[in-house]
Scaffold this active site. Structure first.
Site, PDB file in Angstrom:
ATOM      1  N   LYS A  19       0.810  -1.223   0.000  1.00 20.92           N
ATOM      2  CA  LYS A  19       0.000   0.000   0.000  1.00 20.92           C
ATOM      3  C   LYS A  19       0.846   1.277   0.000  1.00 20.92           C
ATOM      4  CE  LYS A  19      -4.243  -1.833   2.044  1.00 20.92           C
ATOM      5  NZ  LYS A  19      -5.282  -1.617   3.086  1.00 20.92           N
ATOM      6  N   ASP A  40     -10.794   2.755   2.107  1.00 19.91           N
ATOM      7  CA  ASP A  40     -11.077   2.026   3.345  1.00 19.91           C
ATOM      8  C   ASP A  40     -11.986   2.813   4.291  1.00 19.91           C
ATOM      9  OD1 ASP A  40      -9.752  -0.351   2.809  1.00 19.91           O
ATOM     10  OD2 ASP A  40      -7.845   0.377   3.584  1.00 19.91           O
TER      11      ASP A  40
END
Length: 283
Positions: A76, A112
């Site tokens: 990420k 998210d």
């Protein structure tokens, strides 16, 4: 060239997930269900990409004309440093979980936090003016803290073992961010478990991230762990009559944001949820 897991090497893949390990990922089931429901002749696949090899995956996306990538651990932060542009949420967090393309440019997103909040709203939880306690200060916790502040909550208190990490995560919420101790959890309307405690096949499996005596029916507990679907925390909430949400909601709704980004269509959340649930139950 990357090879899609469990598929012939030359399979034309429209979108996929990269991670290591990645075989456990539910993203192929969730996103393929979305593509099928939308009537798209798209294939979504998993790519096992070794740590440090994220650049190869992004080059593969460019060269093969893929519409998008989902990004999971450990890539990420690396992907955030390699794409051509970052969305505001991704720039704030410094991590990317979704990549889209705009011509030859790759755009990094972080869905998210938005996925978490959307799942709560779908469960009937109001966020404006609410006091929140977030357990944990890792990547998932930081995304949740930042997005809760954007959604107008009254307070976001980070509860973590390491004070410096708690303070850093709380800072993402700006003026409504603060830190708290484990014994303070009872005074918050929303309690979020953003730790891995309770996750299957880990040292914390079977354990609770918070003293259950602090939980009460005037709260809402949100779990981020989705394997198992019914964690020890959720079982305790059920026993005490505390409203609670499973971790599956965040997983599905963060993917729903990716589907919207890649396709421009409204994601079929019900079909995606059903696919995720079936995939979990088959394990």
């Amino acid at each position: 060239m990357l090879t899609p897991y469990g598929m012939p090497p030359n399979t034309e893949v429209a979108a996929g997930v990269i991670g290591y390990p990645v075989r456990h990922s539910l993203s192929p089931a969730i996103c393929q269900a979305a593509f099928d429901q939308l009537g798209l002749d798209w294939i979504y696949a998993a790519f096992e990409v070794l740590p440090g090899d994220a650049a190869e995956a992004l080059n593969h996306m460019r060269d093969r004309g893929m519409a998008g990538l989902s990004v999971t651990m450990p890539h990420k932060a690396d992907v955030a440093a390699m794409v051509d542009e970052l969305s505001p949420a991704a720039a704030t967090l410094g991590v990317v979980n979704c990549v889209s393309r705009d011509g030859d440019r790759l755009i990094g997103h972080n869905t998210d936090g938005a996925g978490f909040c959307d799942a709560l709203l779908a469960d009937g939880m109001e966020l404006a003016g609410v006091g929140c306690a977030v357990l944990g200060a890792g990547g998932a916790a930081r995304a949740v803290v930042a997005e809760l502040a954007r959604r107008g909550v009254a307070e976001v208190a980070v509860v973590a073992r390491r004070p410096e990490r708690a303070t850093s995560a709380a800072a993402l919420a700006g003026s409504v961010g603060t830190t708290a101790g484990p014994t303070d959890v009872g005074r918050y309307q929303l309690v979020v478990n953003a730790t891995p405690v309770g996750m299957a096949e880990t040292e914390g499996a079977g354990q609770l991230p918070v003293d259950p005596d602090l939980l009460h029916p005037h709260q809402h507990v949100a779990e981020l762990v989705y394997n198992p679907l019914q964690t020890p925390l959720l079982a305790e909430c059920h026993r005490r009559g505390v409203p609670a949400s499973t971790g599956l909601g965040m997983l599905v709704y963060q993917a729903a944001h990716a589907i919207r980004i890649w396709t421009g269509s409204e994601p079929p959340v019900d079909a995606m949820t059903a696919a995720a649930t079936a995939a979990l139950e088959s394990r």
